[in-house]
Write an enzyme that holds these catalytic residues in place. Structure first.
Site, mmCIF file in Angstrom:
data_model
loop_
_atom_site.group_PDB
_atom_site.id
_atom_site.type_symbol
_atom_site.label_atom_id
_atom_site.label_comp_id
_atom_site.label_asym_id
_atom_site.label_seq_id
_atom_site.Cartn_x
_atom_site.Cartn_y
_atom_site.Cartn_z
ATOM 1 N N ASP A 8 0.875 -1.187 0.000
ATOM 2 C CA ASP A 8 0.000 0.000 0.000
ATOM 3 C C ASP A 8 0.905 1.229 0.000
ATOM 4 O OD1 ASP A 8 0.933 0.164 2.581
ATOM 5 O OD2 ASP A 8 -1.043 0.155 3.544
ATOM 6 N N HIS A 9 0.292 2.395 0.263
ATOM 7 C CA HIS A 9 1.068 3.635 0.251
ATOM 8 C C HIS A 9 2.183 3.612 1.299
ATOM 9 C CE1 HIS A 9 -2.392 3.908 2.905
ATOM 10 N NE2 HIS A 9 -1.704 4.768 3.645
ATOM 11 N N CYS A 65 3.217 -3.258 4.108
ATOM 12 C CA CYS A 65 2.296 -2.197 4.524
ATOM 13 C C CYS A 65 2.943 -1.522 5.719
ATOM 14 C CB CYS A 65 0.895 -2.734 4.813
ATOM 15 S SG CYS A 65 0.760 -3.885 6.181
ATOM 16 N N GLY A 66 2.185 -0.740 6.470
ATOM 17 C CA GLY A 66 2.801 -0.022 7.576
ATOM 18 C C GLY A 66 3.394 -0.952 8.615
ATOM 19 N N THR A 67 2.613 -1.942 9.016
ATOM 20 C CA THR A 67 3.056 -2.874 10.065
ATOM 21 C C THR A 67 3.332 -4.290 9.564
ATOM 22 O OG1 THR A 67 0.769 -3.488 10.487
ATOM 23 C CG2 THR A 67 1.670 -1.672 11.810
ATOM 24 N N HIS A 98 9.699 -24.222 9.291
ATOM 25 C CA HIS A 98 8.647 -24.912 10.051
ATOM 26 C C HIS A 98 7.241 -24.680 9.519
ATOM 27 C CE1 HIS A 98 11.184 -25.469 13.991
ATOM 28 N NE2 HIS A 98 11.783 -25.946 12.906
ATOM 29 N N ASN A 99 6.990 -23.473 9.004
ATOM 30 C CA ASN A 99 5.616 -23.124 8.592
ATOM 31 C C ASN A 99 5.439 -23.108 7.078
ATOM 32 O OD1 ASN A 99 6.415 -20.774 10.994
ATOM 33 N ND2 ASN A 99 4.939 -22.394 11.481
ATOM 34 N N ARG A 109 6.898 0.662 8.307
ATOM 35 C CA ARG A 109 7.028 1.690 9.341
ATOM 36 C C ARG A 109 7.613 1.114 10.626
ATOM 37 N NH1 ARG A 109 0.982 4.199 8.221
ATOM 38 N NH2 ARG A 109 1.560 5.526 6.456
ATOM 39 N N ARG A 132 7.183 -33.650 10.573
ATOM 40 C CA ARG A 132 6.152 -33.268 11.555
ATOM 41 C C ARG A 132 5.581 -31.878 11.254
ATOM 42 N NH1 ARG A 132 11.022 -32.092 13.825
ATOM 43 N NH2 ARG A 132 11.217 -30.240 15.132
ATOM 44 N N HIS A 133 6.403 -31.049 10.605
ATOM 45 C CA HIS A 133 5.914 -29.706 10.282
ATOM 46 C C HIS A 133 4.853 -29.760 9.180
ATOM 47 C CE1 HIS A 133 8.865 -28.141 12.967
ATOM 48 N NE2 HIS A 133 9.847 -28.754 12.302
HETATM 49 C C1 RB5 Z 1 -2.044 2.425 6.509
HETATM 50 O O1 RB5 Z 1 -2.136 3.615 7.193
HETATM 51 C C2 RB5 Z 1 -1.822 1.270 7.470
HETATM 52 O O2 RB5 Z 1 -2.958 1.060 8.226
HETATM 53 C C3 RB5 Z 1 -1.445 0.033 6.713
HETATM 54 O O3 RB5 Z 1 -0.294 0.287 5.963
HETATM 55 C C4 RB5 Z 1 -1.108 -1.203 7.513
HETATM 56 O O4 RB5 Z 1 -0.175 -0.916 8.504
HETATM 57 C C5 RB5 Z 1 -2.223 -1.991 8.004
HETATM 58 O O5 RB5 Z 1 -2.052 -3.041 8.639
#
Ligand code: RB5
Length: 147
Positions: A8-9, A65-67, A98-99, A109, A132-133
């Site tokens: 995303d942005h 994305c951000g997180t 494992h996954n 971010r 096992r995995h």
């Molecule tokens: C965008 O602001 C933010 O919410 C997105 O990038 C992301 O972190 C969502 O999980």
């Protein structure tokens, strides 16, 4: 490997740095967007990459994305996807061993580009251990099949 990348942005600036890094590692990168930093909805791009991985259009995916969390929630809705949101290399490596994670989700971010590079190196370089995995992955997939 053929890698699908999406963002995303919030993930756009990191993608610009990460694509050449992945290419320098010898991978082909297919960019599913978004292609600028205008505000957008991460599910749109997460779904595109997850579908591409699920049908074998690409070997694996990187979502930004951000997180990393939103993208992982989206990608894990797609049948056959095992998306891991990680912020350090050890978990990245184990997410493959494992996954058998077929998508890695990064928080642009949360981490810097050097950590993102190390995460991708560890994840792309690791091998799924099976055994096992695989049994446990089968149990995960059975949950989806029983819905
Ligand atoms: C965008 O602001 C933010 O919410 C997105 O990038 C992301 O972190 C969502 O999980």
């Amino acid at each position: 490997m053929k890698i699908g990348i999406g963002n995303d942005h919030a993930g756009f600036p990191m993608k610009k740095e990460l694509v050449p890094i992945l290419e320098s590692m010898g991978h082909e990168v297919i960019d599913y967007g978004t292609h600028n930093d205008e505000r957008c909805d991460y599910p749109v791009y997460g779904e595109k990459v997850a579908n591409a991985v699920a049908v074998g259009e690409v070997d694996c995916g990187v979502l930004l994305c951000g997180t990393g969390i939103g993208m992982s929630l989206v990608a894990n809705k797609v049948r056959g996807i095992r998306a891991a949101a990680v912020s350090e290399p050890y978990s990245a490596k184990l997410s493959k061993m494992h996954n058998n994670a077929n998508i890695i989700c990064l928080g642009a971010r949360v981490i810097g580009i050097e950590t993102a590079r190390m995460i991708c190196e560890e994840w792309l370089g690791a091998e799924f251990e099976g055994g096992r995995h695989q049994d446990r992955i089968d149990l995960i997939m059975a949950i989806q099949d029983n819905q």
